[in-house]
Write a protein that holds these residues in place. Sequence first.
Motif, PDB file in Angstrom:
ATOM      1  N   ALA A 215       0.844  -1.200   0.000  1.00 32.71           N
ATOM      2  CA  ALA A 215       0.000   0.000   0.000  1.00 32.71           C
ATOM      3  C   ALA A 215       0.879   1.250   0.000  1.00 32.71           C
ATOM      4  N   GLN A 216       0.239   2.381  -0.311  1.00 35.58           N
ATOM      5  CA  GLN A 216       0.931   3.670  -0.319  1.00 35.58           C
ATOM      6  C   GLN A 216       0.389   4.521   0.828  1.00 35.58           C
ATOM      7  N   PRO A 217       1.229   4.880   1.810  1.00 29.15           N
ATOM      8  CA  PRO A 217       0.741   5.666   2.938  1.00 29.15           C
ATOM      9  C   PRO A 217       0.494   7.115   2.547  1.00 29.15           C
ATOM     10  N   ALA A 218      -0.337   7.788   3.325  1.00 26.97           N
ATOM     11  CA  ALA A 218      -0.567   9.215   3.106  1.00 26.97           C
ATOM     12  C   ALA A 218       0.607  10.038   3.614  1.00 26.97           C
ATOM     13  N   PHE A 219       1.303   9.515   4.643  1.00 24.19           N
ATOM     14  CA  PHE A 219       2.376  10.268   5.280  1.00 24.19           C
ATOM     15  C   PHE A 219       3.590   9.388   5.541  1.00 24.19           C
ATOM     16  N   VAL A 220       4.749   9.984   5.445  1.00 25.01           N
ATOM     17  CA  VAL A 220       5.968   9.467   6.061  1.00 25.01           C
ATOM     18  C   VAL A 220       6.315  10.467   7.154  1.00 25.01           C
ATOM     19  N   VAL A 221       6.325  10.011   8.399  1.00 27.19           N
ATOM     20  CA  VAL A 221       6.631  10.896   9.523  1.00 27.19           C
ATOM     21  C   VAL A 221       7.886  10.384  10.208  1.00 27.19           C
ATOM     22  N   GLN A 222       8.786  11.296  10.495  1.00 23.60           N
ATOM     23  CA  GLN A 222      10.093  10.899  11.029  1.00 23.60           C
ATOM     24  C   GLN A 222      10.490  11.749  12.221  1.00 23.60           C
ATOM     25  N   GLY A 223      10.962  11.072  13.250  1.00 21.85           N
ATOM     26  CA  GLY A 223      11.537  11.729  14.418  1.00 21.85           C
ATOM     27  C   GLY A 223      12.899  11.132  14.693  1.00 21.85           C
TER      28      GLY A 223
ATOM     29  N   GLY B 190      20.699  14.315  15.769  1.00 14.81           N
ATOM     30  CA  GLY B 190      19.285  14.404  16.107  1.00 14.81           C
ATOM     31  C   GLY B 190      18.392  14.087  14.926  1.00 14.81           C
ATOM     32  N   ALA B 191      17.099  14.311  15.119  1.00 15.23           N
ATOM     33  CA  ALA B 191      16.114  13.997  14.074  1.00 15.23           C
ATOM     34  C   ALA B 191      16.393  14.759  12.787  1.00 15.23           C
ATOM     35  N   GLY B 192      16.877  15.993  12.903  1.00 14.50           N
ATOM     36  CA  GLY B 192      17.155  16.786  11.708  1.00 14.50           C
ATOM     37  C   GLY B 192      18.264  16.212  10.858  1.00 14.50           C
ATOM     38  N   SER B 193      19.206  15.520  11.476  1.00 11.65           N
ATOM     39  CA  SER B 193      20.291  14.894  10.724  1.00 11.65           C
ATOM     40  C   SER B 193      19.775  13.704   9.920  1.00 11.65           C
ATOM     41  N   ILE B 194      18.880  12.938  10.526  1.00 16.82           N
ATOM     42  CA  ILE B 194      18.260  11.836   9.784  1.00 16.82           C
ATOM     43  C   ILE B 194      17.427  12.388   8.632  1.00 16.82           C
ATOM     44  N   ALA B 195      16.669  13.452   8.908  1.00 15.07           N
ATOM     45  CA  ALA B 195      15.817  14.049   7.877  1.00 15.07           C
ATOM     46  C   ALA B 195      16.626  14.553   6.697  1.00 15.07           C
ATOM     47  N   ALA B 196      17.846  15.029   6.969  1.00 15.86           N
ATOM     48  CA  ALA B 196      18.683  15.548   5.880  1.00 15.86           C
ATOM     49  C   ALA B 196      18.967  14.472   4.844  1.00 15.86           C
TER      50      ALA B 196
END
Length: 265
Positions: free
Chosen positions: A110-118, A159-165
Motif C-alpha cells: 500500500a501507499q501511505p498518506a504520510f511518512v513521519v520521522q523523528g 538528532g532527528a534533523g540529521s536523519i531528515a537531511a
Amino acid sequence: MKGFILDLDGTLYDGDAPIPYAPAFIEWLRSHHYPYLYVTNNSSRTPEQVASHLRKTGIEALPEEVLTSSQAAAFYMQERASSKQVYAIGETGLQQALQDAGFQTVEPGAQPAFVVQGIDREFSYAKLSTAVRYIRGGATFILTNPDHLLPMNHELHPGAGSIAASIERASQVEPTIIGKPSPIIMNYAIARLGLPSNQIWVVGDNLQTDIQGGLAAGCRTALVLTGLVKSSTLEAHEQRTGIRAELVCDHLMMLAEALSQEKEG
C-alpha cells in the motif's frame, strides 16, 4: 492573564538534575494560577515519560501539561489525513502519538498518506530506502523536529534533523517541520492554553528554536542563560542568528521577578 510555554532541557533541567530555581519557578506559576505548558521537541518520549522525568528532577508535572513534537505531528496529520496508513521512523513517543490519533502502520504493497520521522537510534539504510520510495510515490513528508544535534550524557549526538537531511537529499522533497521553531507546534500550544498569543511568554534557552518559535507565533519571549546560551556567549549568538528575546534573564526566578513588576493586561 499571563500564560507560559516552557522549554525543558537547558531551561528546567540538565539531564537528570534540575536547573537552579526551576522548581521554585513552577511553584511561582502555580501560586499565581498562571496557565503553562511544557513544550518539547523531543519526539522519543511520551507525555507520561516527560512528566515522570520532570518529577524525578523535583519539578511538578502531569502528562496533560506536556506537548511533544510527536503529539503535534499526529494532530497535524489527523487534520489532513486522507488515509490512516502511515510509515513512521521513530521511537516510543512517536509510535504512541500516532496510535492515539488512530494511525496504522502501512500495509505491504500500500501507499501511505504520510511518512513521519523523528529521532530513531536504530535508523538504517532499509528505513531510508522505504521512506524515500513512499515520499517519491506521493506521501507527505513530516518531520517532528529539526534539531540536528541533541545533548546526551554531556555530549552532542545526531538528532532527528540529521536523519531528515538524508531523507530529504534522497527524495528531493523538503519535509513539513512540526517542532520549534515552526509555528505549527506553537499554535497547538497557544490553542491549548486558550489565551491570545501576545499574552503568552515563550521561555527557553535556545534562540533558534524557543525564541524564534515564540516570535513566529506572535508571543512574548524570554531567554534564560542556563543552557545553550550563556552570558559570555549571548552577544555572539545574537549576532550569528539575528534573533533577540524580549527579556534575557540569568535564571528563571529573575524572570519571575521581572514579570511580577508588570501590570496584568
